[in-house]
Scaffold this motif. Structure first.
Motif, PDB file in Angstrom:
ATOM      1  N   LEU A  68      29.709  23.371  -8.771  1.00 32.23           N
ATOM      2  CA  LEU A  68      29.470  22.249  -9.314  1.00 32.23           C
ATOM      3  C   LEU A  68      29.532  22.115 -10.871  1.00 32.23           C
ATOM      4  CD1 LEU A  68      26.183  21.295  -7.597  1.00 32.23           C
ATOM      5  CD2 LEU A  68      28.172  19.819  -7.639  1.00 32.23           C
ATOM      6  N   ALA A  69      29.267  23.245 -11.526  1.00 32.34           N
ATOM      7  CA  ALA A  69      29.742  23.269 -13.112  1.00 32.34           C
ATOM      8  C   ALA A  69      31.179  23.436 -13.304  1.00 32.34           C
ATOM      9  CB  ALA A  69      28.824  24.610 -13.686  1.00 32.34           C
ATOM     10  N   ALA A  70      31.937  23.999 -12.555  1.00 29.87           N
ATOM     11  CA  ALA A  70      33.336  24.053 -12.578  1.00 29.87           C
ATOM     12  C   ALA A  70      33.962  22.638 -12.575  1.00 29.87           C
ATOM     13  CB  ALA A  70      33.862  25.219 -11.660  1.00 29.87           C
ATOM     14  N   LEU A  71      33.298  22.046 -11.396  1.00 35.23           N
ATOM     15  CA  LEU A  71      33.878  20.764 -11.471  1.00 35.23           C
ATOM     16  C   LEU A  71      33.619  19.664 -12.403  1.00 35.23           C
ATOM     17  CD1 LEU A  71      33.676  20.415  -7.616  1.00 35.23           C
ATOM     18  CD2 LEU A  71      35.617  20.664  -8.663  1.00 35.23           C
ATOM     19  N   GLN A  72      32.589  20.195 -13.242  1.00 34.80           N
ATOM     20  CA  GLN A  72      32.231  19.252 -14.317  1.00 34.80           C
ATOM     21  C   GLN A  72      33.336  19.170 -15.294  1.00 34.80           C
ATOM     22  OE1 GLN A  72      29.713  19.587 -17.367  1.00 34.80           O
ATOM     23  NE2 GLN A  72      28.694  17.930 -17.109  1.00 34.80           N
TER      24      GLN A  72
END
Lengths: 134, 134
Positions: free
Chosen positions: B33-37
């Motif tokens: 999720l953090a990467a996709l942010q």
């Protein structure tokens, strides 16, 4: 941060922040820290609050959090001795962030539930396109 | 919240928010999720960013996040087809909270490391009082 000689990056496989994040983000770590944000708790109080946790898992979680300096374990002299757990300053900062996350996820649950039902009702999920139904 | 007919409480053992929280708080959920942010990613881009994740674990994590309506999987027509992953609005809100948590934990890592070294150097850890050394 780039001037700091020690730069921690949880995206890097061998970073020492990874096992810490595993405890903090794990089911019992999240709930234990969030419960302690409400104040000092005794072991059995925590066990009741963190519904479903076994004695062993709560004990392991508290030891890990104590080891990382996020939780303090204090033995109060009494018969039997009273053992109390509370957050350190670091623990309180992280717990506050976790409480925000919990509240956010709980607020998103209605949409998440709808999405999940819709996904499960799909006849031909796009997630397995490699397996045609014929 | 108490007026809402559906109140989600992650502290309650059988609440449906628990498995959702497990994915979001789990190592690969947090990092994905953090990467996709940072924006839309293809599968292999995510695999490189989320260092150490196996193809199987990333695939399972993405399916779970898609099922919960936090991630959208889009197939762009090309040869070979290009599969892209991005956050939904719910996913973006949760990812923002996770990025805050990651930054906080990374910032606390120097203190956490010191605490850990101190704890591990203790000769008679209070955590095992049931086992005297004699």
């Amino acid at each position: 941060m780039s001037l700091d000689p020690l730069v921690f990056d949880v995206f890097a496989k061998n970073c020492t922040s990874r096992p810490v994040m595993d405890i903090i983000g794990g089911r019992w770590g999240i709930l234990t820290l969030a419960a302690l944000q409400q104040g000092t708790h005794r072991f059995n109080e925590l066990r009741r609050r963190v519904d479903g946790v076994s004695e062993k898992m709560l004990s392991q979680t508290l030891h890990a959090l104590e080891r990382y300096g996020l939780v303090v374990r204090e033995v109060r002299s009494a018969i039997p001795p009273r053992v109390e757990y509370s957050l350190t300053d670091s623990g309180a900062r992280i717990a506050a962030s976790l409480v925000d996350l919990i509240e956010l996820v709980e607020a998103e649950m209605p949409q998440i539930t709808i999405a999940q039902e819709r996904y499960d009702a799909r006849e031909d999920p796009a997630v397995v396109p490699q397996k045609p139904t014929r």
